[in-house]
Scaffold this active site. Structure first.
Site: not given
Ligand SMILES: *Cc1c(COP(=O)(O)O)cnc(C)c1O
Length: 816
Positions: A356, A544-545, A550, A652, A656
């Site tokens: 990953h 995101k985190r 990022k 991911t 979304k």
């Molecule tokens: C999808 C998701 C992530 C991952 O987001 P990235 O932009 O791919 O880092 C992190 N936290 C939650 C709650 C998510 O649903």
């Protein structure tokens, strides 16, 4: 087919559960009791299917996937299960008849937050897809008593609150104490000669019980609900009577506490491993329990362990569950009397590994002495695997000590889990096309040369059930009205949305849905955080985190730049925009927490300045989690996917947002590259250095951030805001660390993540995406195009690829 349950039966079931489980009538019941009664009524339907399916599966002798992951970020189950059983509408109607409201009931359920971010959410999406496609699967992990912390914002900074998610009980889980196993730590090894040869005795160990809790996970219109098996740690004896009888009560409880700490809490770190002993205990705990369970089950059903690979395949999600490999070796040899070669052959056919990340701080390594003391037998087995592996490398590369020591599993007193996985596993995969190529050409290049056939790149995906049907019911309804509901089961049907892009009525309805979702988010923020936002502005979202790679900080610098433009020239036109951030920082990650402080300080500045407060609004949404994401993502116009190229393995979140009709502003990183291919140049805004440019600068050390600071006035003025006293915070020097990290660096190089390099290009791309937004005709087509092209990012596509290339599972229905 949905489950045949009439509305009358649903009503009876709910009221019956209230009466029998809580002794309450509807009038007397609390919201929590009503939630639990609804959930139990749904659970009955699922458990019946689940029990049947598992029996069928055994009858048909199907292979089962065990998906091992330290994290499963499941979120809530109630409404998702209603949708997947095709019972949502009926439940909604029954509840309305009873004077109840599903949204309020839903809020009683606690998120199952057993994960940090993308890695754990991927595991959750996979279970949904595997079940939807009728493949037999058990996901295995730890039943953390405390999930990922809840985040509150207090006095301008992140405060962590523990997540005691099991506090009010959990209606979905079924404890299976009869399937408990024992997991052993520490002790010494003793070799004894018996008539069957050398035998290893493990002495003076201490052991912990692993109790499984099973959750059925219902896929969409599935005949094969998945199982999520979470292991919980218990002491072998509740009380030590020896101490108890002497009145030493705290000592009498000690063993219990020492044992139970293992499944107490999820480590809150994303893309970071620190080599701590308790973490290693957790990993061995759930992998040992799972492997013991698999062997026990196989022996009971089929007898002969040599056929194990015909009935089981194991996916190791990142290196956290790697100990499953030496643990299965141990069981096959020490407990089942198999020879090394036989056992190794079985392992190399059963296990597969997903990588990953390529970031050094996230690659799992264990200090040899600590490892050996905690897991002496597992250590010995890894040592033999390493010796044999290095011998085989020596034959390929005679005399090349450097290369062999780089590839070794144990080297410089460290055990490297990724190397162990690659040496043993059948297949190794990256999580996007780009990441698959990077691990072959760079991170694990030497391994790729030796094992070219092991390496794959399979792009991640997301389940359209949760991220469309559950999160965005208005958009789902609109799509169903035009193309039917087939796209929820068959992602290829989503392509049919493209035929609607010339239908003005559809496009207008599409934008009306977006507007309603923006109002929904507005109301939610008002209710939960008391924050006001204007739904008639652009919603630009970075969620995101919190991690330096990022690049939330790049987005903040850009906001400061827009602020400067307005302050410098009040006449300048800036398109009104709401910048929404949502991100948890690991509690020990000081710089990440400082970035949150900065976002809040910038919000304070621009939201309160009369010159900017009506055009720029900066909002930090607390506690980013699956349930918050479900509200935020459907309301988004601009999806910020701005990681340093080469560092986001897939992402991911990007998928979304796209599926929900947001347009991406992003770098050529991870799956963004494939989103670009899917929607075409006209429907995405790409900026910044490419992965090749970055890797060239890294190799030759040519990057000089100071140059960009000197030459780009906009950038310089934005950066200066961090240290010139503009930002009102308790400590004036608060942000000098961030400023310093970009321009000078300390232990590491300055601006490791190339923010200053990409700033100008980002600013330009932002202007372009905003001009696209204000062109309403252009934007609505662009937004709808993103949804239309998102089918390939369904995790159903991902699972089909894993299955064809790695697992070779058969669906239950195929052999009926
Ligand atoms: C999808 C998701 C992530 C991952 O987001 P990235 O932009 O791919 O880092 C992190 N936290 C939650 C709650 C998510 O649903």
């Amino acid at each position: 087919m949905g489950y045949d349950l009439s509305k009358e039966e649903i009503k009876e079931k709910i009221l019956g559960k209230l009466k029998r489980n809580f002794g309450k009538t509807l009038e007397e019941a609390t919201q929590d009791q009503i939630y639990k009664s609804c959930a139990l009524s749904i659970r009955d339907v699922i458990v019946e299917k689940w029990t049947d399916a598992n029996k069928q599966m055994l009858n048909q002798g199907l292979k089962r996937l065990y998906y091992l992951s330290a994290e499963f970020l499941m979120g809530r189950a109630l409404v998702n299960n209603m949708i997947n059983l095709h019972l949502l509408k009926d439940y909604q109607e029954v509840l309305t008849d009873l004077g109840l409201n599903l949204e309020n009931i839903e809020e009683q359920e606690r998120d199952a937050g057993l994960g940090n971010g993308g890695l754990g959410r991927l595991a959750a999406c996979f279970l949904d897809s595997l079940s939807t496609l009728d493949f037999p699967v058990t996901g295995c992990s730890i039943r953390y008593e405390f999930g990922l912390f809840k985040q509150r914002i207090l006095d301008g900074e992140q405060v962590e609150v523990d997540d005691n998610w099991l506090e009010a009980g959990n209606v979905w889980e079924i404890a299976r104490p009869e399937e408990q196993v024992e997991v052993k730590y520490g002790g010494e090894l003793e070799e004894v000669w018996t008539e069957r040869g050398l035998k290893i005795n493990h002495k003076n160990y201490y052991s912990v019980l692993a109790i499984p809790y099973d959750y059925p996970v219902m896929g969409y219109m599935s005949e094969m609900p998945a199982t999520l098996r979470l292991w919980s740690a218990r002491a072998k004896t509740e009380l030590d009577m020896h101490y108890f009888n002497r009145g030493d009560y705290s000592k009498a409880m000690q063993e219990r506490e020492l044992a139970e700490v293992i499944s107490k809490v999820l480590y809150p770190e994303d893309n970071h491993e620190q080599g701590r002993q308790l973490r290693l205990k957790q990993f061995y705990f759930f992998t040992s329990a799972t492997m013991q369970h698999i062997v026990r089950k196989h022996k009971a059903n089929y007898g002969d362990l040599h056929t194990l690979p015909n009935y089981f395949t194991v996916q190791i999600n990142d290196t956290h569950p790697t100990l499953a490999i030496p643990e299965l070796m141990r069981i096959l040899m020490d407990e089942e009397g198999m020879g090394w070669d036989e056992a190794f052959d079985i392992c190399s056919r059963i296990f597969n590994y997903t990588n990953h990340t390529i970031m050094a701080e996230a690659l799992e390594r264990w200090e040899e002495d600590m490892f050996k003391a905690l897991l002496p037998r597992i250590y010995e087995i890894i040592k033999v695997i390493n010796d044999k592996f290095c011998d085989s490398l020596w034959k390929i590369y005679p005399g090349e000590w450097d290369k062999i020591s780089k590839m070794a599993i144990i080297s410089y007193h460290e055990i490297r889990m990724a190397n162990l996985c690659i040496a043993v596993c059948n297949k190794v995969n990256g999580v996007s096309k780009l990441h698959g190529e990077i691990i072959k050409s760079r991170t694990f290049r030497d391994f790729y040369i030796v094992f070219p056939d092991k390496f794959l790149g399979i792009t991640n995906g997301i389940t359209p059930r949760r991220w469309l049907a559950k999160a965005n019911q208005p958009l789902t309804k609109l799509l169903c009205d035009h193309i039917g509901d087939g796209f929820l089961k068959d992602y290829k049907e989503m392509d049919r949305i493209e035929d609607l892009l010339d239908n003005q009525k559809f496009l207008d309805d599409f934008m009306e849905v977006k507007h309603q979702n923006k109002i929904h988010l507005r109301d939610h923020l008002k209710k939960t955080q008391g924050i006001e936002i204007n739904e008639n502005t652009i919603f630009d979202v970075h969620a995101k985190r919190l991690h330096e790679y990022k690049r939330q900080l790049l987005k903040v610098l850009h906001i400061l730049h827009l602020y400067n433009l307005k302050k410098e020239n009040p006449q300048v036109h800036i398109e009104p925009c709401t910048f929404l951030f949502a991100a948890k920082a690991s509690p020990g990650y000081v710089r990440a927490k400082n970035i949150i402080r900065l976002i809040l300080a910038v919000a304070d500045l621009v939201n309160n300045d009369p010159d900017t407060k009506d055009i720029l609004r900066v909002v930090f949404i607390e506690n980013y989690s699956v349930s918050e994401a479900e509200i935020l993502i459907p309301a988004t116009d601009i999806s910020e996917q701005i990681s340093t190229a080469g560092l986001e393995a897939s992402g991911t979140g990007n998928m979304k947002f796209m599926m929900n009709g947001a347009v991406t502003l992003g770098t050529m990183d991870g799956a963004n590259v494939e989103i670009y291919e899917a929607v075409g140049d006209d429907n995405i805004f790409i900026f910044g250095a490419t992965e090749q440019e970055i890797s060239r600068m890294e190799r030759f050390g040519t990057y000089k951030p100071g140059l960009y600071y000197e030459q780009n006035t906009d950038l310089r003025l934005a950066l200066n805001r961090l240290i010139d006293g503009s930002l009102h915070v308790a400590n004036d020097r608060q942000f000098s660390d961030l400023y310093h990290s970009l321009l000078f660096g300390e232990m590491q190089r300055a601006d490791q993540y190339y923010l200053l390099y990409d700033f100008a290009s980002y600013t330009q791309a932002y202007e372009q995406i905003v001009s696209a937004y204000v062109d309403k005709e252009r934007w609505k087509r662009m937004a709808a195009m993103n949804t239309a092209k998102s089918g390939r990012f369904s995790s159903d596509r991902t699972i089909n690829e894993y299955n064809e290339l790695i697992w070779h599972l058969r669906k239950m229905s195929e052999r009926k």
